[in-house]
Design an enzyme around this catalytic site. Structure first.
Site, mmCIF file in Angstrom:
data_model
loop_
_atom_site.group_PDB
_atom_site.id
_atom_site.type_symbol
_atom_site.label_atom_id
_atom_site.label_comp_id
_atom_site.label_asym_id
_atom_site.label_seq_id
_atom_site.Cartn_x
_atom_site.Cartn_y
_atom_site.Cartn_z
ATOM 1 N N SER A 131 5.007 -4.099 32.029
ATOM 2 C CA SER A 131 5.975 -4.974 32.690
ATOM 3 C C SER A 131 5.527 -5.323 34.101
ATOM 4 C CB SER A 131 7.348 -4.286 32.768
ATOM 5 O OG SER A 131 8.271 -5.149 33.421
ATOM 6 N N LYS A 185 10.167 -0.459 26.270
ATOM 7 C CA LYS A 185 9.965 -1.811 26.807
ATOM 8 C C LYS A 185 11.054 -2.750 26.321
ATOM 9 C CE LYS A 185 7.844 -5.137 29.044
ATOM 10 N NZ LYS A 185 8.433 -6.410 28.602
ATOM 11 N N HIS A 188 14.043 -2.020 28.303
ATOM 12 C CA HIS A 188 13.779 -2.575 29.648
ATOM 13 C C HIS A 188 14.142 -4.054 29.665
ATOM 14 C CE1 HIS A 188 11.165 -5.055 32.234
ATOM 15 N NE2 HIS A 188 11.254 -4.101 33.121
ATOM 16 N N ASN A 189 13.702 -4.771 28.654
ATOM 17 C CA ASN A 189 13.985 -6.209 28.599
ATOM 18 C C ASN A 189 15.451 -6.505 28.363
ATOM 19 O OD1 ASN A 189 11.163 -6.329 28.805
ATOM 20 N ND2 ASN A 189 11.116 -8.239 27.653
ATOM 21 N N GLU A 192 16.899 -6.184 31.643
ATOM 22 C CA GLU A 192 16.430 -7.359 32.396
ATOM 23 C C GLU A 192 17.332 -8.566 32.102
ATOM 24 O OE1 GLU A 192 12.132 -8.283 31.923
ATOM 25 O OE2 GLU A 192 12.823 -10.234 31.240
HETATM 26 C C1 6PG Z 1 8.089 -8.140 31.764
HETATM 27 C C2 6PG Z 1 8.858 -9.267 31.070
HETATM 28 C C3 6PG Z 1 8.054 -9.936 30.000
HETATM 29 C C4 6PG Z 1 8.898 -10.869 29.117
HETATM 30 C C5 6PG Z 1 9.249 -12.155 29.819
HETATM 31 C C6 6PG Z 1 9.884 -13.136 28.819
HETATM 32 O O1 6PG Z 1 8.557 -7.002 31.664
HETATM 33 O O2 6PG Z 1 7.078 -8.463 32.397
HETATM 34 O O3 6PG Z 1 10.005 -8.685 30.455
HETATM 35 O O4 6PG Z 1 7.503 -8.930 29.166
HETATM 36 O O5 6PG Z 1 8.147 -11.229 28.027
HETATM 37 O O6 6PG Z 1 10.127 -11.869 30.829
HETATM 38 O O7 6PG Z 1 11.159 -12.681 28.482
HETATM 39 P P1 6PG Z 1 12.216 -13.670 27.782
HETATM 40 O O8 6PG Z 1 11.491 -14.958 27.390
HETATM 41 O O9 6PG Z 1 12.685 -12.929 26.571
HETATM 42 O O10 6PG Z 1 13.272 -13.947 28.810
#
Ligand code: 6PG
Length: 471
Positions: A131, A185, A188-189, A192
């Protein structure tokens, strides 16, 4: 002398793959990359810091031949079939004990399948979450490795060298068995998505309150120096300053409100239902991205329903203070829900995920890095078996300190007709989570009434059914 001088290989030399290799080379490792596109191999070598050992090749077999044993080969390719295709092309070239690493955003069930299939061939397979985007890959990502401990031992020195650092602690640690790395991960997302949704709702409220982009910049920049310090708040402050290079105004004002997603947040929401664990702020964030896609319908509905009658307003300084605490409150709830999901998944899926290490590696390099993670790291180091950080006294005091303003802000936004589904779901989760008694006894009665699904009683053990309506 053996030709095998390279210590780490990368398949896929897009910006992420190239930057991770260059990061490793800058830390003294001899690295080699392969891409079918010769220009990417050339770009790798031309981007290398003078004096480092970096090579790009156009033949996969050549890369494998030049790697020291046990070979460490990472791929950064799109999730799904491309990963299986790369594995298929690698197998004839590798030997027992070699390590294949998938550093993309693969679904953990695919990683689990690959781990088991390759274990049969005595090949180690690791799913590693990375990430921090392209910049993070070059200067220090947060790295979330899962798999077997032997494989981790082979790659640990390189990962620790390139990871972001908090003090002298690298933002990488062994995060559990088999699919654990990609599971962490994924969550984590999910967090996010939730925090990005909450920030967008805060923006909507401040915009409703009359702040312009310059004032938004100043507010978020100030918050980034206080308890809301985080990468996402930091970049949000910068976004409000970006001028439109195709027009005369600010870029943010001309960006479409139809949000995209590659799906990792959705996976989090889907898997939470399977466990089950309640992650309503993440669910809401996914749903709001979906709803943002209904642009035409939303324009029609706006015509039909208009705005609420009352035109609520507050002095700017008061409104900003309310939003500040509400965003802080809901951000904590978002982490709490995601981490509670990891706690449950680790047990149910037998992944042995160490939560103190998870929050520790999230302190730097990753998209959800924030000052709150220092508090969470302390909390989990005190009690690694904490099922929910809301049960930690220090976290509880932070939540309580922001509760009153959160309730006032949500009431204001609700009466103003401002859509704040994320903020609302975080408060609803909080109020339900801290309810010793919930109204779900009525649901049990309803289920038994129409479906004879039975119920338990609070005053005696056993399972009961009632012929409702008969006194
Ligand atoms: C990271 C991000 C990355 C992710 C993009 C796209 O941890 O660097 O989470 O891995 O792929 O942010 O995320 P979305 O297109 O699903 O918003």
């Amino acid at each position: 002398m053996s030709d095998s001088i390279f210590e780490f290989g990368m398949i896929g030399l897009g910006v992420m793959g190239r930057n991770l290799l260059l990061n490793m080379a800058d830390h003294g490792f001899a690295v080699i990359g392969f891409d079918k596109d010769a220009t990417k191999n050339a770009a790798l070598e031309s981007s290398a810091t003078p004096g480092t050992t970096v090579k790009g090749v156009g033949e996969l077999s050549q890369m494998i031949q030049l790697l020291q044993r046990p070979r460490k080969v990472m791929m950064l390719v799109p999730a799904g079939q491309p990963v299986d295709d790369v594995i298929t092309s690698l197998l004839p070239l590798l030997e027992e004990g070699d390590v294949i690493i998938d550093g993309g955003n693969s679904h953990y069930t695919d990683t689990l399948r690959r781990v088991k299939a390759l274990r049969e061939k005595n090949i180690h397979f690791m799913g590693i979450g990375v990430s921090g985007g392209e910049k993070g890959a070059r200067t220090g990502p947060s790295i979330m490795p899962g798999g077997d401990q032997i494989a981790y031992g082979h790659v640990q020195p390189m990962l620790e060298a390139i990871a972001a650092k908090v003090g002298d602690e690298p933002c990488v640690a062994y995060l559990g068995k088999e699919g654990a790395g990609h599971y962490v991960k994924m969550v984590h997302n999910g967090i996010e998505y939730a925090i990005m949704q909450l920030i967008s709702e805060s923006y909507a409220i401040l915009k409703h309150g009359g702040l312009n982009n310059q004032q938004m910049h100043e507010v978020f920049a100030k918050w980034n120096n206080e308890k809301l310090q985080s990468f996402l708040v930091e970049i949000t402050a910068e976004i409000f300053l970006q001028k439109d290079d195709k027009g005369t105004g600010d870029l943010v004002d001309v960006i479409s409100d139809k949000a995209g997603s590659k799906g990792t947040g959705k996976w989090t929401s889907q898997d939470s239902m399977e466990l089950p664990v309640a992650v309503p702020v993440i669910d809401t964030a996914v749903a709001m991205r979906t709803l943002s896609g209904y642009k035409d319908e939303r324009v029609q509905a706006a015509e039909i329903y208009g705005e609420p009658a009352g035109n609520e307003s507050l002095p700017s300084e008061e409104l900003i203070a309310l939003v500040y605490d509400a965003l802080y409150f809901a951000t904590i709830l978002s982490y709490a829900q995601g981490l509670a999901m990891l706690f449950q998944a680790s047990k149910d899926l037998n992944m042995d995920i160490p939560l103190p290490e998870v929050v520790s590696v999230w302190r730097g390099g990753c998209i959800i890095r924030s000052s709150l993670l220092e508090t969470f790291t302390t909390a989990y180091r005190q009690n690694p078996e904490l099922s929910n950080i809301l049960l930690n006294q220090e976290v509880a005091s932070l939540v309580k300190s922001a509760e009153d303003k959160t309730r006032s802000l949500i009431a204001f936004a609700a009466k103003s007709g401002i859509p704040i589904a994320g903020l609302m779901s975080s408060l609803a989760y909080f109020d339900a989570y801290k309810s010793a008694s919930m109204p779900t006894n009525l649901i049990q009665a309803q289920r038994d009434y129409f479906g004879a699904h039975t119920y338990q009683r609070i005053d005696t053990p056993g399972t009961f059914h009632t012929e409702w309506g008969q006194q």
